[in-house]
Design a protein around this motif. Structure first.
Motif, PDB file in Angstrom:
ATOM      1  N   GLU A  91      11.220  -8.617 -14.118  1.00  0.00           N
ATOM      2  CA  GLU A  91      11.863  -7.505 -13.417  1.00  0.00           C
ATOM      3  C   GLU A  91      12.164  -6.367 -14.374  1.00  0.00           C
ATOM      4  O   GLU A  91      12.000  -5.194 -14.031  1.00  0.00           O
ATOM      5  CB  GLU A  91      13.145  -8.007 -12.757  1.00  0.00           C
ATOM      6  N   ALA A  92      12.597  -6.686 -15.584  1.00  0.00           N
ATOM      7  CA  ALA A  92      12.891  -5.642 -16.557  1.00  0.00           C
ATOM      8  C   ALA A  92      11.630  -4.914 -16.996  1.00  0.00           C
ATOM      9  O   ALA A  92      11.661  -3.724 -17.283  1.00  0.00           O
ATOM     10  CB  ALA A  92      13.608  -6.248 -17.769  1.00  0.00           C
ATOM     11  N   GLU A  93      10.505  -5.638 -17.046  1.00  0.00           N
ATOM     12  CA  GLU A  93       9.272  -5.017 -17.514  1.00  0.00           C
ATOM     13  C   GLU A  93       8.569  -4.228 -16.425  1.00  0.00           C
ATOM     14  O   GLU A  93       8.062  -3.131 -16.679  1.00  0.00           O
ATOM     15  CB  GLU A  93       8.331  -6.101 -18.052  1.00  0.00           C
ATOM     16  N   HIS A  94       8.511  -4.764 -15.207  1.00  0.00           N
ATOM     17  CA  HIS A  94       7.749  -4.136 -14.126  1.00  0.00           C
ATOM     18  C   HIS A  94       8.612  -3.490 -13.065  1.00  0.00           C
ATOM     19  O   HIS A  94       8.085  -2.869 -12.147  1.00  0.00           O
ATOM     20  CB  HIS A  94       6.841  -5.176 -13.465  1.00  0.00           C
ATOM     21  N   GLY A  95       9.907  -3.609 -13.139  1.00  0.00           N
ATOM     22  CA  GLY A  95      10.784  -3.033 -12.139  1.00  0.00           C
ATOM     23  C   GLY A  95      11.059  -3.995 -11.002  1.00  0.00           C
ATOM     24  O   GLY A  95      10.370  -4.994 -10.808  1.00  0.00           O
ATOM     25  N   LEU A  96      12.075  -3.679 -10.224  1.00  0.00           N
ATOM     26  CA  LEU A  96      12.464  -4.506  -9.090  1.00  0.00           C
ATOM     27  C   LEU A  96      11.397  -4.452  -8.009  1.00  0.00           C
ATOM     28  O   LEU A  96      10.781  -3.416  -7.783  1.00  0.00           O
ATOM     29  CB  LEU A  96      13.804  -4.024  -8.538  1.00  0.00           C
ATOM     30  N   ALA A  97      11.148  -5.587  -7.362  1.00  0.00           N
ATOM     31  CA  ALA A  97      10.149  -5.631  -6.295  1.00  0.00           C
ATOM     32  C   ALA A  97      10.581  -4.731  -5.145  1.00  0.00           C
ATOM     33  O   ALA A  97      11.743  -4.714  -4.743  1.00  0.00           O
ATOM     34  CB  ALA A  97       9.965  -7.071  -5.816  1.00  0.00           C
ATOM     35  N   CYS A  98       9.631  -3.986  -4.608  1.00  0.00           N
ATOM     36  CA  CYS A  98       9.939  -3.011  -3.563  1.00  0.00           C
ATOM     37  C   CYS A  98       9.957  -3.684  -2.200  1.00  0.00           C
ATOM     38  O   CYS A  98       9.136  -4.565  -1.928  1.00  0.00           O
ATOM     39  CB  CYS A  98       8.898  -1.892  -3.555  1.00  0.00           C
ATOM     40  N   PRO A  99      10.851  -3.265  -1.304  1.00  0.00           N
ATOM     41  CA  PRO A  99      10.802  -3.770   0.077  1.00  0.00           C
ATOM     42  C   PRO A  99       9.557  -3.243   0.787  1.00  0.00           C
ATOM     43  O   PRO A  99       8.960  -2.243   0.380  1.00  0.00           O
ATOM     44  CB  PRO A  99      12.090  -3.218   0.710  1.00  0.00           C
ATOM     45  N   ASN A 100       9.166  -3.921   1.837  1.00  0.00           N
ATOM     46  CA  ASN A 100       8.043  -3.481   2.668  1.00  0.00           C
ATOM     47  C   ASN A 100       8.590  -2.734   3.880  1.00  0.00           C
ATOM     48  O   ASN A 100       9.319  -3.305   4.694  1.00  0.00           O
ATOM     49  CB  ASN A 100       7.198  -4.681   3.106  1.00  0.00           C
ATOM     50  N   TYR A 101       8.243  -1.465   3.986  1.00  0.00           N
ATOM     51  CA  TYR A 101       8.728  -0.623   5.065  1.00  0.00           C
ATOM     52  C   TYR A 101       7.657  -0.501   6.153  1.00  0.00           C
ATOM     53  O   TYR A 101       6.459  -0.490   5.854  1.00  0.00           O
ATOM     54  CB  TYR A 101       9.093   0.766   4.540  1.00  0.00           C
ATOM     55  N   PRO A 102       8.074  -0.376   7.409  1.00  0.00           N
ATOM     56  CA  PRO A 102       7.101  -0.300   8.516  1.00  0.00           C
ATOM     57  C   PRO A 102       6.548   1.117   8.683  1.00  0.00           C
ATOM     58  O   PRO A 102       6.965   1.869   9.578  1.00  0.00           O
ATOM     59  CB  PRO A 102       7.932  -0.740   9.732  1.00  0.00           C
ATOM     60  N   TRP A 103       5.590   1.480   7.868  1.00  0.00           N
ATOM     61  CA  TRP A 103       5.004   2.816   7.967  1.00  0.00           C
ATOM     62  C   TRP A 103       4.193   2.924   9.260  1.00  0.00           C
ATOM     63  O   TRP A 103       3.361   2.065   9.549  1.00  0.00           O
ATOM     64  CB  TRP A 103       4.113   3.092   6.758  1.00  0.00           C
ATOM     65  N   PRO A 104       4.406   3.970  10.043  1.00  0.00           N
ATOM     66  CA  PRO A 104       3.756   4.048  11.364  1.00  0.00           C
ATOM     67  C   PRO A 104       2.249   4.222  11.300  1.00  0.00           C
ATOM     68  O   PRO A 104       1.569   3.982  12.293  1.00  0.00           O
ATOM     69  CB  PRO A 104       4.431   5.260  12.019  1.00  0.00           C
ATOM     70  N   HIS A 105       1.701   4.642  10.168  1.00  0.00           N
ATOM     71  CA  HIS A 105       0.260   4.872  10.070  1.00  0.00           C
ATOM     72  C   HIS A 105      -0.481   3.687   9.457  1.00  0.00           C
ATOM     73  O   HIS A 105      -1.672   3.804   9.146  1.00  0.00           O
ATOM     74  CB  HIS A 105      -0.021   6.122   9.228  1.00  0.00           C
ATOM     75  N   ASN A 106       0.172   2.557   9.287  1.00  0.00           N
ATOM     76  CA  ASN A 106      -0.476   1.401   8.672  1.00  0.00           C
ATOM     77  C   ASN A 106      -1.188   0.506   9.667  1.00  0.00           C
ATOM     78  O   ASN A 106      -1.844  -0.449   9.273  1.00  0.00           O
ATOM     79  CB  ASN A 106       0.539   0.564   7.892  1.00  0.00           C
ATOM     80  N   GLY A 107      -1.043   0.779  10.967  1.00  0.00           N
ATOM     81  CA  GLY A 107      -1.702  -0.050  11.957  1.00  0.00           C
ATOM     82  C   GLY A 107      -3.206   0.142  11.960  1.00  0.00           C
ATOM     83  O   GLY A 107      -3.747   1.092  11.380  1.00  0.00           O
ATOM     84  N   ILE A 108      -3.897  -0.774  12.628  1.00  0.00           N
ATOM     85  CA  ILE A 108      -5.358  -0.722  12.645  1.00  0.00           C
ATOM     86  C   ILE A 108      -5.851   0.556  13.313  1.00  0.00           C
ATOM     87  O   ILE A 108      -6.787   1.203  12.840  1.00  0.00           O
ATOM     88  CB  ILE A 108      -5.912  -1.966  13.366  1.00  0.00           C
TER      89      ILE A 108
END
Length: 402
Positions: A161-178
Protein backbone atom coordinates in the motif's frame (compact mmCIF):
# COMPACT_ATOMS: atom_id res chain seq x y z
CA UNK A 1 25.92 -21.01 -4.91
CA UNK A 2 25.39 -24.63 -5.72
CA UNK A 3 23.11 -25.66 -8.55
CA UNK A 4 20.50 -28.22 -7.57
CA UNK A 5 19.04 -30.28 -10.41
CA UNK A 6 15.32 -30.91 -10.66
CA UNK A 7 13.97 -34.17 -9.34
CA UNK A 8 14.19 -36.76 -12.15
CA UNK A 9 10.78 -38.23 -11.45
CA UNK A 10 7.37 -37.45 -10.02
CA UNK A 11 5.22 -39.91 -8.14
CA UNK A 12 1.50 -39.26 -7.74
CA UNK A 13 -1.26 -40.83 -5.71
CA UNK A 14 -2.05 -41.23 -2.04
CA UNK A 15 0.92 -42.49 -0.05
CA UNK A 16 3.39 -41.68 -2.84
CA UNK A 17 6.26 -39.25 -2.46
CA UNK A 18 6.37 -35.95 -4.30
CA UNK A 19 10.00 -34.88 -4.36
CA UNK A 20 10.53 -31.21 -5.09
CA UNK A 21 13.87 -29.51 -4.54
CA UNK A 22 13.32 -26.08 -3.08
CA UNK A 23 16.20 -23.64 -3.10
CA UNK A 24 15.97 -21.55 0.07
CA UNK A 25 18.15 -18.65 1.06
CA UNK A 26 15.83 -17.33 3.72
CA UNK A 27 16.15 -16.55 7.37
CA UNK A 28 15.31 -18.78 10.29
CA UNK A 29 11.79 -17.39 10.70
CA UNK A 30 10.48 -18.36 7.28
CA UNK A 31 12.24 -21.71 7.41
CA UNK A 32 10.72 -22.53 10.78
CA UNK A 33 7.26 -21.57 9.50
CA UNK A 34 7.68 -23.86 6.49
CA UNK A 35 9.05 -26.75 8.56
CA UNK A 36 6.38 -26.52 11.26
CA UNK A 37 3.62 -26.27 8.67
CA UNK A 38 4.97 -29.22 6.68
CA UNK A 39 5.35 -31.34 9.76
CA UNK A 40 1.94 -30.49 11.14
CA UNK A 41 0.39 -31.47 7.82
CA UNK A 42 2.48 -34.60 7.45
CA UNK A 43 2.51 -36.08 10.93
CA UNK A 44 5.61 -37.98 12.09
CA UNK A 45 8.43 -38.47 9.64
CA UNK A 46 9.30 -41.84 8.14
CA UNK A 47 11.94 -43.17 10.48
CA UNK A 48 14.09 -40.80 12.53
CA UNK A 49 14.68 -38.33 9.66
CA UNK A 50 14.50 -34.72 10.83
CA UNK A 51 15.18 -31.33 9.34
CA UNK A 52 18.52 -29.68 9.99
CA UNK A 53 18.52 -26.87 12.50
CA UNK A 54 20.94 -25.11 14.77
CA UNK A 55 19.95 -23.81 18.15
CA UNK A 56 22.59 -21.12 18.65
CA UNK A 57 23.06 -19.67 15.16
CA UNK A 58 20.81 -18.48 12.33
CA UNK A 59 19.60 -21.22 10.05
CA UNK A 60 20.85 -21.92 6.54
CA UNK A 61 22.54 -19.14 4.67
CA UNK A 62 23.26 -21.12 1.46
CA UNK A 63 20.37 -22.73 -0.43
CA UNK A 64 19.15 -26.02 0.93
CA UNK A 65 17.67 -28.85 -1.13
CA UNK A 66 14.55 -30.10 0.59
CA UNK A 67 11.87 -32.64 -0.11
CA UNK A 68 8.60 -31.28 1.28
CA UNK A 69 5.92 -33.90 0.86
CA UNK A 70 2.98 -35.65 2.43
CA UNK A 71 0.37 -32.99 2.07
CA UNK A 72 -3.08 -34.54 2.16
CA UNK A 73 -1.89 -38.13 2.41
CA UNK A 74 1.60 -37.82 0.89
CA UNK A 75 4.60 -38.74 3.03
CA UNK A 76 7.71 -36.74 3.74
CA UNK A 77 10.93 -38.32 2.56
CA UNK A 78 14.50 -37.22 2.78
CA UNK A 79 16.73 -35.90 0.06
CA UNK A 80 17.36 -38.56 -2.56
CA UNK A 81 20.92 -39.91 -2.76
CA UNK A 82 21.25 -38.88 -6.42
CA UNK A 83 20.41 -35.28 -5.61
CA UNK A 84 22.54 -35.32 -2.45
CA UNK A 85 25.56 -36.53 -4.40
CA UNK A 86 25.32 -33.50 -6.70
CA UNK A 87 25.47 -30.97 -3.92
CA UNK A 88 28.84 -29.27 -4.00
CA UNK A 89 31.31 -29.94 -1.24
CA UNK A 90 31.03 -26.32 -0.09
CA UNK A 91 27.28 -26.55 0.32
CA UNK A 92 27.69 -30.00 1.95
CA UNK A 93 30.06 -28.55 4.54
CA UNK A 94 27.74 -25.56 5.11
CA UNK A 95 24.76 -27.81 5.64
CA UNK A 96 26.81 -30.30 7.69
CA UNK A 97 25.52 -33.22 5.67
CA UNK A 98 28.59 -35.39 6.35
CA UNK A 99 28.07 -38.45 8.45
CA UNK A 100 28.71 -37.63 12.08
CA UNK A 101 27.42 -38.54 15.50
CA UNK A 102 23.89 -37.36 15.93
CA UNK A 103 22.88 -37.88 12.28
CA UNK A 104 20.01 -39.92 10.94
CA UNK A 105 19.75 -41.91 7.74
CA UNK A 106 16.89 -42.50 5.33
CA UNK A 107 17.26 -43.88 1.85
CA UNK A 108 21.06 -43.56 2.01
CA UNK A 109 21.06 -39.81 2.80
CA UNK A 110 22.30 -38.54 6.12
CA UNK A 111 20.73 -35.42 7.66
CA UNK A 112 21.93 -34.01 11.00
CA UNK A 113 19.44 -34.14 13.80
CA UNK A 114 18.64 -31.37 16.23
CA UNK A 115 17.79 -31.93 19.89
CA UNK A 116 15.43 -28.96 19.78
CA UNK A 117 13.48 -30.27 16.81
CA UNK A 118 13.60 -33.77 18.27
CA UNK A 119 11.93 -32.60 21.45
CA UNK A 120 9.45 -30.51 19.50
CA UNK A 121 8.49 -32.89 16.71
CA UNK A 122 8.89 -36.31 18.31
CA UNK A 123 6.66 -37.83 20.95
CA UNK A 124 7.91 -41.13 22.26
CA UNK A 125 5.57 -43.72 23.64
CA UNK A 126 6.24 -46.03 26.55
CA UNK A 127 8.03 -48.46 24.27
CA UNK A 128 10.28 -45.75 22.80
CA UNK A 129 8.58 -45.73 19.40
CA UNK A 130 7.35 -42.53 17.81
CA UNK A 131 3.70 -41.68 18.33
CA UNK A 132 1.49 -40.07 15.71
CA UNK A 133 -0.53 -38.12 18.25
CA UNK A 134 0.00 -34.36 18.28
CA UNK A 135 1.31 -33.10 21.64
CA UNK A 136 0.40 -29.67 23.06
CA UNK A 137 3.85 -28.29 22.24
CA UNK A 138 3.35 -29.13 18.56
CA UNK A 139 -0.07 -27.42 18.60
CA UNK A 140 1.49 -24.34 20.19
CA UNK A 141 4.23 -24.30 17.54
CA UNK A 142 1.65 -24.55 14.77
CA UNK A 143 -0.43 -21.70 16.22
CA UNK A 144 2.66 -19.55 16.59
CA UNK A 145 3.66 -20.20 13.00
CA UNK A 146 0.15 -19.31 11.81
CA UNK A 147 0.07 -16.04 13.76
CA UNK A 148 3.56 -15.13 12.56
CA UNK A 149 2.59 -15.84 8.96
CA UNK A 150 -0.57 -13.74 9.31
CA UNK A 151 1.44 -10.82 10.69
CA UNK A 152 4.00 -11.16 7.90
CA UNK A 153 1.24 -11.02 5.29
CA UNK A 154 -0.13 -7.91 6.98
CA UNK A 155 3.32 -6.33 6.80
CA UNK A 156 3.57 -7.17 3.10
CA UNK A 157 0.13 -5.64 2.46
CA UNK A 158 1.12 -2.46 4.30
CA UNK A 159 4.36 -2.21 2.32
CA UNK A 160 2.49 -2.72 -0.95
CA UNK A 161 0.00 0.00 0.00
CA UNK A 162 2.83 2.40 0.78
CA UNK A 163 4.53 1.66 -2.53
CA UNK A 164 1.54 1.56 -4.90
CA UNK A 165 -1.06 3.57 -2.99
CA UNK A 166 -4.38 2.59 -1.48
CA UNK A 167 -6.61 0.40 -3.65
CA UNK A 168 -9.26 2.47 -5.40
CA UNK A 169 -12.99 1.77 -5.03
CA UNK A 170 -14.94 0.73 -8.11
CA UNK A 171 -17.45 3.40 -9.10
CA UNK A 172 -20.48 2.74 -11.35
CA UNK A 173 -19.52 4.84 -14.36
CA UNK A 174 -22.59 5.17 -16.62
CA UNK A 175 -20.59 4.69 -19.84
CA UNK A 176 -19.03 1.35 -18.85
CA UNK A 177 -21.97 -0.75 -20.00
CA UNK A 178 -21.86 -2.85 -23.15
CA UNK A 179 -24.28 -0.56 -25.01
CA UNK A 180 -23.84 2.54 -22.83
CA UNK A 181 -22.66 5.87 -24.21
CA UNK A 182 -20.99 8.91 -22.70
CA UNK A 183 -22.94 11.50 -20.79
CA UNK A 184 -22.27 14.39 -23.15
CA UNK A 185 -23.56 16.97 -20.71
CA UNK A 186 -21.00 15.64 -18.23
CA UNK A 187 -18.29 15.86 -20.90
CA UNK A 188 -19.12 19.54 -21.40
CA UNK A 189 -19.03 20.24 -17.66
CA UNK A 190 -15.79 18.24 -17.37
CA UNK A 191 -14.18 20.33 -20.10
CA UNK A 192 -15.18 23.43 -18.17
CA UNK A 193 -13.53 22.02 -15.03
CA UNK A 194 -10.40 21.23 -17.03
CA UNK A 195 -10.26 24.72 -18.49
CA UNK A 196 -10.76 26.55 -15.21
CA UNK A 197 -8.94 24.23 -12.79
CA UNK A 198 -6.57 21.79 -14.52
CA UNK A 199 -5.31 23.60 -17.63
CA UNK A 200 -3.06 25.92 -15.63
CA UNK A 201 -0.68 23.01 -14.96
CA UNK A 202 -1.68 20.01 -17.10
CA UNK A 203 -1.61 19.81 -20.88
CA UNK A 204 -3.71 17.77 -23.29
CA UNK A 205 -1.44 17.78 -26.30
CA UNK A 206 -3.33 15.10 -28.25
CA UNK A 207 -6.72 16.86 -28.28
CA UNK A 208 -7.72 19.45 -30.90
CA UNK A 209 -10.55 21.94 -30.67
CA UNK A 210 -12.33 20.29 -33.58
CA UNK A 211 -12.64 17.09 -31.52
CA UNK A 212 -15.19 18.88 -29.32
CA UNK A 213 -17.53 19.65 -32.22
CA UNK A 214 -20.66 17.53 -32.02
CA UNK A 215 -19.55 16.00 -28.69
CA UNK A 216 -19.97 18.82 -26.19
CA UNK A 217 -20.23 22.02 -28.23
CA UNK A 218 -21.48 23.28 -31.55
CA UNK A 219 -19.08 24.31 -34.27
CA UNK A 220 -19.65 28.03 -33.65
CA UNK A 221 -19.03 27.61 -29.94
CA UNK A 222 -15.75 25.79 -30.57
CA UNK A 223 -14.60 28.40 -33.11
CA UNK A 224 -15.24 31.16 -30.61
CA UNK A 225 -13.41 29.17 -27.94
CA UNK A 226 -10.37 28.58 -30.18
CA UNK A 227 -10.24 32.25 -31.21
CA UNK A 228 -9.57 33.23 -27.59
CA UNK A 229 -6.04 31.81 -27.69
CA UNK A 230 -3.02 33.00 -29.67
CA UNK A 231 -0.92 30.52 -31.57
CA UNK A 232 2.63 31.05 -32.75
CA UNK A 233 2.74 30.22 -36.47
CA UNK A 234 5.01 30.79 -39.38
CA UNK A 235 7.32 31.56 -40.85
CA UNK A 236 5.70 34.19 -43.06
CA UNK A 237 6.95 35.46 -46.41
CA UNK A 238 9.68 37.40 -44.62
CA UNK A 239 10.83 34.31 -42.69
CA UNK A 240 9.56 35.48 -39.35
CA UNK A 241 7.25 33.79 -36.88
CA UNK A 242 3.98 35.46 -36.05
CA UNK A 243 0.98 34.97 -33.80
CA UNK A 244 -2.58 34.40 -34.95
CA UNK A 245 -5.93 33.55 -33.36
CA UNK A 246 -6.55 29.89 -32.81
CA UNK A 247 -8.67 27.78 -35.14
CA UNK A 248 -10.38 24.41 -35.07
CA UNK A 249 -7.33 22.42 -36.14
CA UNK A 250 -5.15 23.73 -33.32
CA UNK A 251 -4.36 21.59 -30.30
CA UNK A 252 -5.14 22.63 -26.75
CA UNK A 253 -2.52 25.17 -25.57
CA UNK A 254 0.45 24.04 -23.48
CA UNK A 255 0.71 25.62 -20.00
CA UNK A 256 4.54 25.57 -20.11
CA UNK A 257 7.08 25.97 -22.86
CA UNK A 258 9.05 22.83 -21.88
CA UNK A 259 9.51 20.27 -19.14
CA UNK A 260 12.17 22.28 -17.32
CA UNK A 261 9.84 25.27 -17.00
CA UNK A 262 7.06 22.98 -15.72
CA UNK A 263 9.30 21.46 -13.06
CA UNK A 264 10.63 24.85 -12.00
CA UNK A 265 7.10 26.19 -11.53
CA UNK A 266 5.94 23.13 -9.55
CA UNK A 267 8.82 22.59 -7.14
CA UNK A 268 10.49 19.87 -9.21
CA UNK A 269 7.30 17.89 -9.96
CA UNK A 270 6.28 17.44 -13.59
CA UNK A 271 2.50 17.59 -14.20
CA UNK A 272 1.64 14.74 -16.58
CA UNK A 273 -0.24 15.18 -19.83
CA UNK A 274 -3.90 14.27 -19.36
CA UNK A 275 -4.76 13.18 -22.91
CA UNK A 276 -4.47 9.47 -22.06
CA UNK A 277 -4.29 9.59 -18.28
CA UNK A 278 -7.24 7.21 -17.76
CA UNK A 279 -5.44 4.66 -19.95
CA UNK A 280 -1.97 5.32 -18.58
CA UNK A 281 -2.90 4.48 -14.99
CA UNK A 282 -4.07 1.17 -13.59
CA UNK A 283 -7.83 1.25 -12.99
CA UNK A 284 -7.65 4.67 -14.61
CA UNK A 285 -11.08 6.22 -14.11
CA UNK A 286 -11.44 5.04 -10.54
CA UNK A 287 -7.86 6.03 -9.75
CA UNK A 288 -8.21 9.58 -11.08
CA UNK A 289 -11.51 10.15 -9.28
CA UNK A 290 -10.17 8.69 -6.00
CA UNK A 291 -7.02 10.79 -6.31
CA UNK A 292 -8.93 14.05 -6.92
CA UNK A 293 -11.32 13.49 -4.03
CA UNK A 294 -9.02 11.58 -1.65
CA UNK A 295 -7.07 14.38 0.05
CA UNK A 296 -6.96 14.07 3.85
CA UNK A 297 -4.89 15.24 6.75
CA UNK A 298 -2.01 12.82 7.39
CA UNK A 299 -2.74 10.31 10.15
CA UNK A 300 -0.85 10.26 13.40
CA UNK A 301 2.76 9.23 12.99
CA UNK A 302 3.06 10.30 9.33
CA UNK A 303 4.83 13.54 8.48
CA UNK A 304 4.67 15.17 5.06
CA UNK A 305 7.46 17.53 4.09
CA UNK A 306 6.78 21.06 2.96
CA UNK A 307 5.45 21.36 -0.57
CA UNK A 308 3.74 17.95 -0.56
CA UNK A 309 0.22 16.91 0.38
CA UNK A 310 -1.09 13.68 1.85
CA UNK A 311 -3.18 11.51 -0.46
CA UNK A 312 -3.41 7.77 0.33
CA UNK A 313 -4.27 6.87 -3.29
CA UNK A 314 -1.02 8.32 -4.64
CA UNK A 315 2.01 5.98 -4.55
CA UNK A 316 3.98 6.90 -1.46
CA UNK A 317 1.11 8.94 -0.01
CA UNK A 318 2.74 12.33 -0.71
CA UNK A 319 1.79 14.28 -3.84
CA UNK A 320 2.94 17.69 -5.03
CA UNK A 321 -0.46 18.67 -6.45
CA UNK A 322 -2.62 20.38 -3.82
CA UNK A 323 -6.34 19.76 -3.44
CA UNK A 324 -7.91 21.48 -6.43
CA UNK A 325 -11.57 20.45 -6.34
CA UNK A 326 -13.40 22.53 -3.75
CA UNK A 327 -17.15 22.96 -3.53
CA UNK A 328 -18.21 25.93 -5.64
CA UNK A 329 -14.85 26.30 -7.41
CA UNK A 330 -16.63 26.23 -10.79
CA UNK A 331 -19.97 27.71 -11.77
CA UNK A 332 -21.60 25.36 -14.26
CA UNK A 333 -23.44 26.87 -17.20
CA UNK A 334 -26.41 24.49 -16.81
CA UNK A 335 -26.85 25.25 -13.12
CA UNK A 336 -25.63 21.89 -11.80
CA UNK A 337 -24.34 22.22 -8.21
CA UNK A 338 -20.55 22.23 -8.41
CA UNK A 339 -19.74 19.93 -5.51
CA UNK A 340 -16.38 18.23 -5.17
CA UNK A 341 -17.76 14.83 -6.17
CA UNK A 342 -19.71 16.30 -9.11
CA UNK A 343 -16.66 18.09 -10.48
CA UNK A 344 -14.56 14.95 -10.04
CA UNK A 345 -17.13 12.84 -11.87
CA UNK A 346 -17.44 15.35 -14.73
CA UNK A 347 -13.71 15.84 -15.28
CA UNK A 348 -13.08 12.07 -15.19
CA UNK A 349 -15.84 11.59 -17.78
CA UNK A 350 -14.18 14.24 -19.96
CA UNK A 351 -10.77 12.59 -19.59
CA UNK A 352 -12.27 9.18 -20.37
CA UNK A 353 -13.73 10.58 -23.57
CA UNK A 354 -10.38 12.19 -24.44
CA UNK A 355 -8.65 8.82 -24.05
CA UNK A 356 -11.34 6.90 -25.99
CA UNK A 357 -13.25 9.26 -28.29
CA UNK A 358 -14.16 6.32 -30.55
CA UNK A 359 -15.81 4.26 -27.80
CA UNK A 360 -19.41 4.94 -28.83
CA UNK A 361 -18.71 4.22 -32.49
CA UNK A 362 -16.80 1.07 -31.56
CA UNK A 363 -19.66 -0.26 -29.43
CA UNK A 364 -22.23 0.53 -32.16
CA UNK A 365 -20.10 -1.15 -34.83
CA UNK A 366 -19.57 -4.19 -32.61
CA UNK A 367 -23.32 -4.51 -32.00
CA UNK A 368 -23.98 -4.35 -35.75
CA UNK A 369 -21.40 -7.03 -36.47
CA UNK A 370 -22.72 -9.30 -33.73
CA UNK A 371 -26.26 -8.93 -35.11
CA UNK A 372 -25.17 -9.70 -38.70
CA UNK A 373 -23.05 -12.66 -37.62
CA UNK A 374 -26.01 -14.02 -35.64
CA UNK A 375 -28.15 -13.91 -38.79
CA UNK A 376 -25.37 -15.64 -40.74
CA UNK A 377 -25.11 -18.30 -38.03
CA UNK A 378 -28.86 -18.98 -38.18
CA UNK A 379 -28.71 -19.26 -41.96
CA UNK A 380 -25.75 -21.63 -41.80
CA UNK A 381 -27.53 -23.79 -39.22
CA UNK A 382 -30.65 -23.91 -41.40
CA UNK A 383 -28.78 -25.06 -44.51
CA UNK A 384 -26.71 -27.49 -42.47
CA UNK A 385 -29.74 -29.11 -40.89
CA UNK A 386 -32.30 -29.08 -43.72
CA UNK A 387 -30.19 -28.97 -46.89
CA UNK A 388 -26.73 -30.38 -46.44
CA UNK A 389 -27.79 -33.11 -43.99
CA UNK A 390 -29.97 -34.68 -46.71
CA UNK A 391 -27.04 -34.92 -49.08
CA UNK A 392 -24.64 -36.04 -46.38
CA UNK A 393 -26.84 -38.90 -45.17
CA UNK A 394 -27.86 -40.08 -48.67
CA UNK A 395 -27.01 -43.70 -49.37
CA UNK A 396 -25.91 -44.70 -52.85
CA UNK A 397 -26.63 -48.27 -53.98
CA UNK A 398 -24.75 -49.70 -56.95
CA UNK A 399 -26.63 -52.33 -58.93
CA UNK A 400 -23.85 -54.69 -59.87
CA UNK A 401 -26.24 -57.25 -61.41
CA UNK A 402 -27.57 -55.14 -64.20
Amino acid sequence: MANFPHCPYFHGGVGAAVHCHVALSVGPFIFRVISVWAYARAGPFIGPVELAAKTTAPLISPPMCLSLTRMKGLRLRSIQPTALARISSEARRALQLESAPGTSYAGGACIPTSPTLTSLFSKKGHDGAGSSQMNPLRVLALLGAGVSGFLSFGTIAAADEAEHGLACPNYPWPHNGILSSYDHASIRRGHQVYQQVCASCHSMSLISYRDLVGVAYTEDEVKAMAAEIEVVDGPNDEGEMFTRPGKLSDRFPQPYANEQAARFANGGAYPPDLSLITKARHNGQNYVFALLTGYHDPPAGITIRDGLHYNPYFPGGAIAMPKMLIDGAVEYEDGTPATEAQMGKDVVTFLSWAAEPEMEERKLMGFKWIFLMSLALLQAAYFRRLRWSVLKSRKLVVDVVN
